[in-house]
Design a protein around this motif. Structure first.
Motif, PDB file in Angstrom:
ATOM      1  N   LYS A 205      39.464  40.459  37.730  1.00  0.00           N
ATOM      2  CA  LYS A 205      38.036  40.744  37.588  1.00  0.00           C
ATOM      3  C   LYS A 205      37.182  39.755  38.364  1.00  0.00           C
ATOM      4  N   ASP A 206      37.572  38.479  38.360  1.00  0.00           N
ATOM      5  CA  ASP A 206      36.776  37.437  38.999  1.00  0.00           C
ATOM      6  C   ASP A 206      37.099  37.367  40.488  1.00  0.00           C
ATOM      7  N   SER A 207      36.066  37.247  41.338  1.00  0.00           N
ATOM      8  CA  SER A 207      36.273  37.233  42.793  1.00  0.00           C
ATOM      9  C   SER A 207      37.053  35.988  43.236  1.00  0.00           C
TER      10      SER A 207
ATOM     11  N   GLU B 223      42.664  26.814  39.883  1.00  0.00           N
ATOM     12  CA  GLU B 223      41.204  26.743  39.800  1.00  0.00           C
ATOM     13  C   GLU B 223      40.765  25.479  39.054  1.00  0.00           C
TER      14      GLU B 223
ATOM     15  N   ASP C 254      39.271  34.351  41.385  1.00  0.00           N
ATOM     16  CA  ASP C 254      40.653  34.590  40.973  1.00  0.00           C
ATOM     17  C   ASP C 254      41.365  35.504  41.959  1.00  0.00           C
TER      18      ASP C 254
END
Length: 330
Positions: free
Chosen positions: A188-190, A279, A192
């Protein structure tokens, strides 16, 4: 998945669950009532209950990810899950029908029937800790068993969709001498997505090193592989590409079958874990760098108050011509 990584494969959730099982044992020995909820990777939820009326009994309820329409989920469980649970926990576990509200499966564990031998007892606890893999991995295990026995599966050369995340599936294509497993990787996260894409490309490159010649072949592509040409359009969408593993009989011989099923069943969670670790590592490095720059700037600032004090304390003395002439020659 590369067997080089099998000890790292989201053993995080499995180890945590095993630690909780040992914790339950301590709670039971002390006779404490228990009602506990928690959530694992990929929206797998657990509920543990112990009553003072029957302190030797423990209820473990399991809620699985919502299956997409292309998967086979009879009775709210993957195909073959009930048989897999009965085989794994024969004698110490009873399956409650129906399960507790909001859950797909409820197991009643009888700790009084646990083996007295400490080694066998711990082995059984590990199996209980692996309930997610046993249930979700049941159809995959059945397909890989045909590969070990060299028998023809009813799903031969057919695209089989297996659930592993909410409304998401991975695909298995069983063939006579191999089984192909394809994972559409979605995040979902860009950030990631970028990290996962880089990680998966490096993952494939690592498979080509000399020490991993016996590991399953691994491929990554940004577009759907040919094996997914019959898959539903929405099921073959992935923003981090597609990862394919080719499993041969040597990868599922003997005890390797359990490790292979575990590695494949938790592959997406394995990637998610390493993406989050990367991250977090980069955030830590950036914070340290910013802190060092701030310290350097602080050291470079002039001490304004000190400069003002020095200027205010200065005094000038008028010299006579004789004293000025003497200072010039000194």
């Amino acid at each position: 998945m590369s067997m080089h990584c099998e000890q790292m494969v989201v053993s995080v959730t499995r180890v945590l669950l095993r630690q909780r099982v040992f914790w339950w044992m301590q709670i039971l020995e002390k006779g404490v009532e228990l009602d506990y909820h928690w959530v694992e990777f990929d929206d797998v939820r657990y509920h543990v209950q112990v009553s003072m009326k029957n302190p030797h009994l423990l209820l473990l309820s399991l809620s699985l990810p919502t299956p997409p329409p292309e998967t086979d989920f009879p009775g709210g469980l993957p195909s073959g899950a009930i048989e897999a649970v009965k085989t794994a926990y024969a004698g110490v576990v009873q399956i409650l029908d129906p399960p507790r509200d909001g859950f797909n499966l409820t197991l009643k564990l009888n700790f009084s029937k646990f083996p007295p031998d400490e080694e066998r007892r711990q082995a059984l606890l590990v199996k209980i800790a692996s309930v997610r893999e046993i249930v979700l991995g049941a159809p995959l295990r059945a397909l890989l068993k045909h590969l070990t026995s060299k028998t023809i599966s009813s799903d031969m050369d057919r695209l089989v969709a297996l659930v592993h995340r909410p409304n998401e599936s991975f695909f298995v294509i069983p063939q006579m001498e191999k089984v192909i497993v394809v994972f559409p990787m979605r995040f979902k996260d860009s950030i990631d997505t970028v990290l996962a894409t880089s990680f998966l490309q490096e993952f494939v490159q690592a498979r080509r090193t000399a020490g991993l010649n016996n590991a399953p072949p691994c491929l990554w592509s940004s577009s759907p592989p040919l094996e997914l040409k019959k898959a539903p359009a929405e099921a073959s969408l992935a923003n981090a590409g597609f990862v394919s593993f080719v499993i041969f009989p040597r990868h599922v011989e003997g005890k390797k079958l359990d490790r292979t099923v575990s590695s494949l069943s938790t592959f997406h969670a394995y990637v998610s874990y390493h993406v989050k670790c990367s991250e977090g590592f980069m955030h830590t490095r950036m914070r340290r760098r910013v802190e060092s720059l701030i310290q350097a700037l602080d050291r470079a600032k002039p001490d304004v108050e000190k400069s003002k004090n020095l200027a205010n304390n200065r005094s000038f003395k008028r010299l006579s011509l004789k004293e000025a002439h003497a200072n010039s020659h000194s």
